[in-house]
Design a protein around this motif. Structure first.
Motif, PDB file in Angstrom:
ATOM      1  N   SER A 441     -24.277   6.478  41.958  1.00 38.87           N
ATOM      2  CA  SER A 441     -22.956   5.840  41.897  1.00 38.87           C
ATOM      3  C   SER A 441     -23.114   4.391  42.290  1.00 38.87           C
ATOM      4  N   ILE A 442     -22.069   3.598  42.022  1.00 39.03           N
ATOM      5  CA  ILE A 442     -22.149   2.191  42.419  1.00 39.03           C
ATOM      6  C   ILE A 442     -22.138   2.061  43.943  1.00 39.03           C
ATOM      7  N   ALA A 443     -21.503   2.992  44.630  1.00 37.43           N
ATOM      8  CA  ALA A 443     -21.485   2.947  46.094  1.00 37.43           C
ATOM      9  C   ALA A 443     -22.886   3.104  46.656  1.00 37.43           C
ATOM     10  N   THR A 444     -23.617   4.109  46.167  1.00 35.88           N
ATOM     11  CA  THR A 444     -24.983   4.315  46.654  1.00 35.88           C
ATOM     12  C   THR A 444     -25.925   3.222  46.163  1.00 35.88           C
ATOM     13  N   ALA A 445     -25.617   2.608  45.027  1.00 34.82           N
ATOM     14  CA  ALA A 445     -26.423   1.491  44.540  1.00 34.82           C
ATOM     15  C   ALA A 445     -26.334   0.308  45.498  1.00 34.82           C
ATOM     16  N   LEU A 446     -25.128   0.004  45.950  1.00 40.50           N
ATOM     17  CA  LEU A 446     -24.957  -1.105  46.893  1.00 40.50           C
ATOM     18  C   LEU A 446     -25.596  -0.783  48.246  1.00 40.50           C
ATOM     19  N   GLN A 447     -25.516   0.475  48.656  1.00 38.36           N
ATOM     20  CA  GLN A 447     -26.169   0.876  49.899  1.00 38.36           C
ATOM     21  C   GLN A 447     -27.679   0.729  49.798  1.00 38.36           C
ATOM     22  N   ALA A 448     -28.242   1.128  48.642  1.00 41.25           N
ATOM     23  CA  ALA A 448     -29.689   1.001  48.450  1.00 41.25           C
ATOM     24  C   ALA A 448     -30.108  -0.461  48.388  1.00 41.25           C
ATOM     25  N   ALA A 449     -29.279  -1.305  47.771  1.00 40.14           N
ATOM     26  CA  ALA A 449     -29.614  -2.725  47.642  1.00 40.14           C
ATOM     27  C   ALA A 449     -29.684  -3.415  49.002  1.00 40.14           C
ATOM     28  N   ALA A 450     -28.915  -2.924  49.955  1.00 37.83           N
ATOM     29  CA  ALA A 450     -28.898  -3.547  51.284  1.00 37.83           C
ATOM     30  C   ALA A 450     -30.256  -3.469  51.978  1.00 37.83           C
ATOM     31  N   ASP A 451     -31.107  -2.528  51.578  1.00 36.01           N
ATOM     32  CA  ASP A 451     -32.412  -2.340  52.210  1.00 36.01           C
ATOM     33  C   ASP A 451     -33.544  -2.974  51.404  1.00 36.01           C
ATOM     34  N   LEU A 452     -33.212  -3.710  50.331  1.00 34.77           N
ATOM     35  CA  LEU A 452     -34.230  -4.294  49.453  1.00 34.77           C
ATOM     36  C   LEU A 452     -34.391  -5.783  49.722  1.00 34.77           C
ATOM     37  N   PRO A 453     -35.517  -6.367  49.264  1.00 29.13           N
ATOM     38  CA  PRO A 453     -35.666  -7.831  49.346  1.00 29.13           C
ATOM     39  C   PRO A 453     -34.525  -8.529  48.609  1.00 29.13           C
ATOM     40  N   ALA A 454     -34.191  -9.737  49.024  1.00 27.17           N
ATOM     41  CA  ALA A 454     -32.990 -10.426  48.540  1.00 27.17           C
ATOM     42  C   ALA A 454     -32.950 -10.539  47.019  1.00 27.17           C
ATOM     43  N   ARG A 455     -34.028 -10.950  46.387  1.00 26.68           N
ATOM     44  CA  ARG A 455     -34.012 -11.161  44.938  1.00 26.68           C
ATOM     45  C   ARG A 455     -33.812  -9.847  44.195  1.00 26.68           C
ATOM     46  N   LEU A 456     -34.550  -8.802  44.616  1.00 28.44           N
ATOM     47  CA  LEU A 456     -34.424  -7.495  43.960  1.00 28.44           C
ATOM     48  C   LEU A 456     -33.049  -6.886  44.242  1.00 28.44           C
ATOM     49  N   ALA A 457     -32.562  -7.101  45.444  1.00 27.22           N
ATOM     50  CA  ALA A 457     -31.231  -6.579  45.783  1.00 27.22           C
ATOM     51  C   ALA A 457     -30.177  -7.211  44.902  1.00 27.22           C
ATOM     52  N   ALA A 458     -30.258  -8.525  44.661  1.00 27.36           N
ATOM     53  CA  ALA A 458     -29.281  -9.202  43.804  1.00 27.36           C
ATOM     54  C   ALA A 458     -29.323  -8.648  42.386  1.00 27.36           C
ATOM     55  N   GLN A 459     -30.520  -8.320  41.903  1.00 31.37           N
ATOM     56  CA  GLN A 459     -30.651  -7.759  40.553  1.00 31.37           C
ATOM     57  C   GLN A 459     -30.026  -6.363  40.464  1.00 31.37           C
ATOM     58  N   VAL A 460     -30.223  -5.566  41.505  1.00 35.29           N
ATOM     59  CA  VAL A 460     -29.640  -4.220  41.522  1.00 35.29           C
ATOM     60  C   VAL A 460     -28.117  -4.305  41.567  1.00 35.29           C
ATOM     61  N   VAL A 461     -27.591  -5.191  42.409  1.00 32.82           N
ATOM     62  CA  VAL A 461     -26.130  -5.344  42.504  1.00 32.82           C
ATOM     63  C   VAL A 461     -25.552  -5.804  41.173  1.00 32.82           C
ATOM     64  N   ALA A 462     -26.215  -6.757  40.523  1.00 27.20           N
ATOM     65  CA  ALA A 462     -25.727  -7.261  39.239  1.00 27.20           C
ATOM     66  C   ALA A 462     -25.757  -6.170  38.172  1.00 27.20           C
ATOM     67  N   ALA A 463     -26.842  -5.391  38.150  1.00 25.80           N
ATOM     68  CA  ALA A 463     -26.953  -4.317  37.160  1.00 25.80           C
ATOM     69  C   ALA A 463     -25.900  -3.240  37.388  1.00 25.80           C
ATOM     70  N   ALA A 464     -25.685  -2.884  38.648  1.00 30.83           N
ATOM     71  CA  ALA A 464     -24.700  -1.854  38.969  1.00 30.83           C
ATOM     72  C   ALA A 464     -23.284  -2.330  38.633  1.00 30.83           C
ATOM     73  N   SER A 465     -22.991  -3.586  38.946  1.00 30.22           N
ATOM     74  CA  SER A 465     -21.659  -4.121  38.658  1.00 30.22           C
ATOM     75  C   SER A 465     -21.397  -4.176  37.162  1.00 30.22           C
ATOM     76  N   GLU A 466     -22.384  -4.614  36.402  1.00 28.37           N
ATOM     77  CA  GLU A 466     -22.221  -4.690  34.952  1.00 28.37           C
ATOM     78  C   GLU A 466     -22.027  -3.297  34.345  1.00 28.37           C
ATOM     79  N   ALA A 467     -22.820  -2.334  34.806  1.00 33.96           N
ATOM     80  CA  ALA A 467     -22.683  -0.965  34.299  1.00 33.96           C
ATOM     81  C   ALA A 467     -21.329  -0.374  34.665  1.00 33.96           C
ATOM     82  N   PHE A 468     -20.865  -0.654  35.879  1.00 34.36           N
ATOM     83  CA  PHE A 468     -19.585  -0.094  36.308  1.00 34.36           C
ATOM     84  C   PHE A 468     -18.441  -0.672  35.490  1.00 34.36           C
ATOM     85  N   VAL A 469     -18.431  -1.986  35.272  1.00 38.02           N
ATOM     86  CA  VAL A 469     -17.360  -2.610  34.481  1.00 38.02           C
ATOM     87  C   VAL A 469     -17.381  -2.083  33.053  1.00 38.02           C
TER      88      VAL A 469
END
Length: 521
Positions: A441-469
């Motif tokens: 889910s997008i909720a667990t995606a954002l939770q997982a991104a919080a534990d990743l390096p900044a650049r990879l986390a930003a990519q995960v958040v962007a991908a999750a947001s785009e998929a959700f919209v």
């Protein structure tokens, strides 16, 4: 029951509106609490849906029984017992320590809520005998219902900004106390003087049938039709409903008069009621997630952003009775459903960046549409039976409402989750554990991104947001098409319905519509 004075009638209506606000507030605050609740209890995506769904499922399954209990034992007595139980169950919900116990507590809330909803409408049916006054009263009841839906996010957002997630359920307790005081003083007692015996097999069949079918629908949207549990629940649920229907035709004192469903007008009103709520609650559910997870808004900001929908619905509900008399019930219900469909269609253009102007346009259209259609369908349903059976008729209307709300969350929520997973494109280099969490889910995606390096986390958040919209866009298109089809159907099923229904001569299911005076042309 002796006629009440005008002052007593409207004071009683105020207590009924306050009581039903308990149910609505509890449903709407949960949407905003899901992100903080998910962070605290770590439920799976399926558990999140059950936390949101089980309340409506249990409530819907018990409404028919609860409506008959009010007819039999006294509507005021059943209402006050339900309000007391609802407040106590809210305490248990607020302090639930795990997802499993939270789901169980929400189920108990559903049991208590089932005793409140049909009692409010059935008491309105009994104390407002003038058809014009009754329609106005139901419009006020509907407007307070939508105002409660607005108050829920606002109160919940304010609480979530300052306290833990369980605080949103504690707001039920002071409301419960106030309802007990006001209702005890103002409400008259009413019941069916000759209710007949309560048929226990019918009670069990109605519960198993409603819950079984809704469970099957929810799970089918999430796991597919081929899943063993889905097929079993569908078979059991449908079989129970068929047996329930056949049993009602043979009983001298049935739980509900199934002959009413032979009339296209009655069936159309119940169906329109369900679809209007389906569109409103389902849309509010996934837009709450969008505003918090994609836009990064606080719960209070998300609650304020939903306020226009509730304000629009309140105004429309107050105008619905007058419009129905001027244009006909069929036109107003169809117009309301059409506006709701248009509101869903607007979300097809939702952008990933910001997008609140699009959300606002959608909320206004859906709010007006739900206010128009829900008010007129509710009045139509309860006007079809004598006052002695008002509880059973109200239970039908409220069952449609609760099933519509549950289906809106279950179907649109499950469809949204499935489309999200299908369209999600995760960046390379993501570990399997993080990738699995992001796909859930997008909720667990954002939770997982919080534990990743900044650049990879930003990519995960962007991908999750785009998929959700993108999932929101497709879900809105499918949901809007369904509501539009029902809007067109309503013009045919509800034509010829009387603009005013005489309280002493409710609609007879065996009487053709064209023989009634004052029918819509």
């Amino acid at each position: 029951m002796h006629p009440l004075s005008r002052t007593r009638r409207w004071a009683a209506l105020a207590s009924l509106c306050l009581a039903v606000s308990l149910i609505v507030i509890d449903g709407t605050v949960l949407h905003l609490a899901i992100p903080s609740l998910s962070e605290a209890l770590r439920p799976s995506s399926t558990q999140v849906l059950w936390i949101a769904d089980v309340y409506g499922f249990v409530l819907g399954g018990l409404l028919i029984t609860a409506g008959n209990a009010g007819d039999r034992f006294g509507r005021k007595r059943v209402l006050l017992a339900g309000v007391t139980a609802f407040g106590l169950a809210s305490l248990a919900t607020a302090y639930a320590p795990s997802p499993e116990l939270l789901i169980a507590a929400r189920a108990v809330l559903g049991v208590a809520g089932a005793t409140i909803m049909p009692s409010t409408l059935s008491i309105i049916r009994n104390i407002f005998t003038d058809p014009r006054e009754r329609t106005t009263a139901i419009g006020l009841w509907s407007s307070v219902t939508t105002a409660g839906a607005a108050a829920g996010p606002l109160l919940g957002g304010a609480l979530l900004d300052n306290f833990w997630w369980g605080s949103v359920f504690l707001i039920n307790v002071p409301v419960m106390v106030l309802v007990l005081i006001v209702a005890a003083v103002t409400l008259p007692e009413s019941r069916n003087p000759a209710p007949g015996p309560m048929d226990v097999p019918s009670v069990l069949l109605s519960i198993v049938g409603v819950i079984g079918v809704i469970y099957a629908v929810k799970e089918a949207a999430h796991t597919g039709l081929a899943h063993t549990g889905v097929l079993l629940a569908a078979v059991v649920g449908v079989a129970a409903l068929v047996a329930f229907w056949r049993r009602q035709t043979r009983l001298a004192h049935p739980l509900i008069d199934v002959r009413l469903f032979r009339r296209r007008a009655f069936s159309g009103a119940v169906g329109g009621d369900m679809i209007a709520v389906f569109a409103l609650i389902g849309t509010l559910f996934f837009l709450s997630l969008h505003m918090q997870f994609v836009l990064g808004w606080t719960p209070l900001q998300a609650g304020l952003a939903q306020l226009p929908a509730m304000a629009a619905s309140t105004v429309a509900a107050l105008a619905a009775g007058r419009l129905a008399r001027a244009w006909s019930r069929a036109v107003v219900i169809s117009l309301g459903l059409g506006l709701s469909a248009a509101g869903l269609a607007v979300l097809v253009t939702l952008p990933v960046e910001s997008g609140y102007p699009v959300v606002l346009g959608s909320l206004l259209l859906i709010g007006v549409g739900a206010g128009l259609s829900f008010t007129v369908t509710a009045d139509t349903v309860i006007a079809t039976v004598p006052k002695e059976r008002a509880g059973a008729a109200s239970a039908i209307a409220e069952t449609a409402y609760e099933l519509g709300a549950a289906l809106g969350i279950a179907l649109l929520g499950s469809l949204l989750g499935g489309l999200y997973r299908q369209t999600l494109r995760l960046p390379a280099g993501l570990g399997s554990e993080s990738a699995e969490a992001a796909r859930d889910s997008i909720a667990t995606a954002l939770q997982a991104a919080a534990d990743l390096p900044a650049r990879l986390a930003a990519q995960v958040v962007a991908a999750a947001s785009e998929a959700f919209v993108h999932a929101v866009q497709l879900t809105s298109l499918i949901g809007g098409g369904l509501v539009a089809a029902v809007a067109v159907l309503a013009l045919f099923t509800l034509r010829g319905l009387p603009t005013l229904v005489d309280d002493e001569r409710p609609l007879d299911p065996s009487t053709p519509l064209h023989t009634r005076q004052g029918a819509d042309r």
